[in-house]
Design an enzyme around this catalytic site. Structure first.
Site, PDB file in Angstrom:
ATOM      1  N   ARG A 132       0.817  -0.925   0.295  1.00 38.10           N
ATOM      2  CA  ARG A 132       0.603  -0.033  -0.015  1.00 38.10           C
ATOM      3  C   ARG A 132       0.963   1.182   0.042  1.00 38.10           C
ATOM      4  NH1 ARG A 132      -4.683   1.652  -1.170  1.00 38.10           N
ATOM      5  NH2 ARG A 132      -5.047  -1.068  -0.848  1.00 38.10           N
ATOM      6  N   HIS A 352      -5.033  -3.198   5.014  1.00 31.77           N
ATOM      7  CA  HIS A 352      -4.894  -1.862   4.242  1.00 31.77           C
ATOM      8  C   HIS A 352      -3.747  -2.130   3.558  1.00 31.77           C
ATOM      9  CE1 HIS A 352      -5.663   2.321   2.505  1.00 31.77           C
ATOM     10  NE2 HIS A 352      -6.502   1.395   1.767  1.00 31.77           N
ATOM     11  N   CYS A 353      -3.190  -1.776   5.171  1.00 28.91           N
ATOM     12  CA  CYS A 353      -1.042  -1.501   4.400  1.00 28.91           C
ATOM     13  C   CYS A 353      -0.650  -2.895   3.804  1.00 28.91           C
ATOM     14  CB  CYS A 353      -0.768  -1.745   5.770  1.00 28.91           C
ATOM     15  SG  CYS A 353      -1.213   0.120   6.708  1.00 28.91           S
ATOM     16  N   ARG A 354      -1.376  -4.033   3.724  1.00 27.89           N
ATOM     17  CA  ARG A 354      -0.072  -4.675   2.942  1.00 27.89           C
ATOM     18  C   ARG A 354      -0.942  -5.489   1.404  1.00 27.89           C
ATOM     19  NH1 ARG A 354       1.033  -7.563   8.601  1.00 27.89           N
ATOM     20  NH2 ARG A 354       1.370  -6.082   9.655  1.00 27.89           N
TER      21      ARG A 354
END
Length: 583
Positions: A132, A352-354
């Site tokens: 992300r 979400h970050c990954r």
């Protein structure tokens, strides 16, 4: 700048004071900077190759727009259950460092029943699994050509920083460079020209004024306004996806903490800001709250992924997991809400970050500012949309519709007609004052793509309610009922004619006289629906004896509709009354 052009890689280092130091030999598992990274010398932003911006008007693709794939990275930072769920309906592109790594991942996928028909690989070395943060941002230029917006990643991780270049080359699309230090976890956009980040973007770009940062976002991404906000999370990361997320162009979800939490006022201020800010839909944002106290087990619920018609929500076994799923289900009807349980989710770093969506570069996109809320009544309502066909295949001109429902009735369909190029219009009719209308748009092109607006279609339609008076035109014929002889007293006809273009509902009619004795014979059942150009005839009979002292006696009949009251004059010759009394 074409995708074949390789951007000069930059090495970025952030101030030691911004991030907590944590010794670890493998910084690929550190969302913040490692000790080694914090000592990496800064490389000037001037060494970054900035391109010309895309030809306006630029559209920055939103997370909830159509995606053709999703990017993940191996070694993984996500559970295989997430990959399996995503691959059910969407292509999963895995970044691997070599062909041997690819074989390893293929074996993992096969062993875990991942739908390998929906998996592919991109061999590109990476430094970490935060796709992300360093992944590509997708745009369409003014000619609807797709491209990727690259930026200097705010971590000194050169392999990660090069991923947008690799993806652009693999897709064969344009690559642009914007010289603003940034990270994908601290950015969200609505697909219609609004975006938001925390003020970390200003802190990391001291080579620019705040106005210059905003100008870059306008020029390169078509973002205006750019909502740069204080960070209520009060943690090292300062990424907006740790506490907020656009769910649609008109809806945003914001975390919520207990009133006893020292951050409570900051979270409420964040929610109030969006609740009082006009969205791209022309009305204030609808703000959804999800409880994220941040206590163990972690509650990183805003750090979710919207992937076409699925929403993946990170779960940790917290007592608040069920409430988080229920919040998303209520906020996003029609979407499949999938909880992903994993002990590796953090309040500052989760699902979400990954992961990073890959925009459908041939998407069929409907741009529409909906009619919402309470609006003035009118005979018809025009619905207008711009439809961008990016596949190169023509749109089916007989397959562009508005579906609408009045007062929760059956949906009816009306065609949209192309007026000039990409602009389409339709007219909604048969709507009365006070009606509630739900509607959504649909289009299809010859590539096989179908598109709805809103994205989920009928499950969560646009809604409006008509307000104000129907323009009525009731005619009374004759305008006065005059009783001059005994034959008249047996009954005169009053014809009520609707000269308007819409039906009128008559709610009440005076039945009996007050000044002299008259009554309506065979009163119709009320309320009475009087259609356009229809008429209703009332027989008004005089019932004597009547006492009167003047030559002409008058009275008034009142005819009431939803919005007006009409007066009908009745008069009788006093000689008739007197002679009747004498007899």
């Amino acid at each position: 700048m074409k995708s074949k052009i390789t951007l000069v890689l930059i090495i970025v280092s952030l101030s030691l004071g911004l991030y907590a130091q944590k010794a670890a030999p493998d910084f690929s598992n550190l969302h913040y900077l490692s000790a080694e990274e914090m000592q990496t010398p800064l490389r000037s932003i001037l060494e970054y190759v900035e391109t010309d911006p895309p030809m306006p008007v630029v559209r920055n693709v939103a997370e909830f727009d159509a995606m053709q794939a999703v990017l993940v990275r191996y070694p993984f930072g996500i559970p295989i259950t997430l990959v399996k769920e995503m691959a059910e309906e969407t292509m999963v592109i895995t970044l691997v460092g070599s062909s041997s790594q690819q074989q390893t991942v293929e074996n993992i996928y096969a062993a875990n029943d991942v739908n390998t028909e929906n998996t592919s690989f991109l061999i590109a070395p990476t430094d970490s699994y935060w796709v992300r943060d360093y992944g590509p941002w997708f745009v369409f230029d003014g000619n609807n050509n797709p491209g990727i917006m690259d930026f200097p990643y705010n971590r000194p991780r050169p392999n990660d920083d090069n991923v947008p270049v690799v993806v652009a080359n693999s897709l064969g699309i344009d690559l642009y460079g914007m010289s603003v230090y940034h990270t994908g976890g601290n950015y969200m956009c609505d697909g219609m020209g609004q975006g938001s980040s925390t003020d970390l973007v200003y802190e990391e770009n001291t080579q620019l004024t705040e106005a210059q940062v905003d100008e870059k976002f306008n020029d390169y991404l078509g973002i205006n306004p750019y909502h740069v906000r204080p960070d209520p999370l009060d943690d090292y990361i300062k990424h907006i996806d740790c506490w907020g997320k656009f769910l649609s162009p008109g809806k945003v979800i914001i975390g919520q903490v207990p009133t006893t939490d020292n951050r409570y006022a900051d979270f409420e201020e964040a929610a109030d800001y969006f609740a009082n800010t006009t969205s791209s839909y022309g009305v204030p944002y609808e703000v959804v709250r999800v409880f994220t106290p941040g206590t163990a087990p972690n509650t990183p619920y805003t750090n979710s992924l919207i992937l076409n018609k699925k929403v993946f929500v990170p779960l940790t076994g917290s007592q608040w997991d069920d409430e988080a799923i229920a919040t998303y289900e209520e906020a996003m009807p029609g979407y499949e809400i999938v909880g992903i349980v994993y002990n590796g989710w953090l309040n500052t770093d989760a699902l979400h970050c990954r992961t990073k969506g890959v925009a459908d570069i041939g998407m069929l996109y409907i741009h529409h500012v909906p009619t919402l809320g309470q609006i003035d009544y009118q005979d018809t309502y025009e619905i207008t949309a711009q439809i961008n066909v990016n596949s190169g295949q023509p749109i089916y001109e007989d397959s562009v519709f508005v579906y609408y429902s009045i007062n929760e009735g059956e949906y009816q369909q009306t065609n949209m007609v192309s007026s000039t190029g990409e602009m389409w219009t339709a007219t909604l009719s048969g709507i009365s004052s006070g009606d509630e209308v739900d509607y959504y748009l649909y289009a299809a092109d010859e590539s096989g793509r179908q598109s709805y607006h809103p994205f989920i279609g009928q499950a969560d339609p646009h809604e409006f309610e008509t307000m104000g008076a129907v323009i009525e035109d009731l005619e009374m014929n004759p305008d006065t009922l005059v009783y001059l002889d005994y034959e008249d007293m047996l009954g005169l006809d009053l014809k009520i004619i609707n000269r308007g273009s819409e039906a009128v509902v008559i709610d009440d009619i005076t039945e009996y006289g007050m000044e002299f004795m008259w009554y309506v014979e065979n009163m119709p059942t009320l309320p009475y629906n009087l259609g356009a150009e229809d008429s209703l005839t009332l027989k008004v009979v005089v019932d004597l004896p009547v006492n009167a002292l003047v030559l002409l006696v008058s009275d008034t009949m009142y005819i009431s509709t939803e919005t007006n009251t009409y007066k009908q004059l009745l008069m009788i010759d006093n000689d008739l009354i007197s002679s009747n009394i004498e007899n």
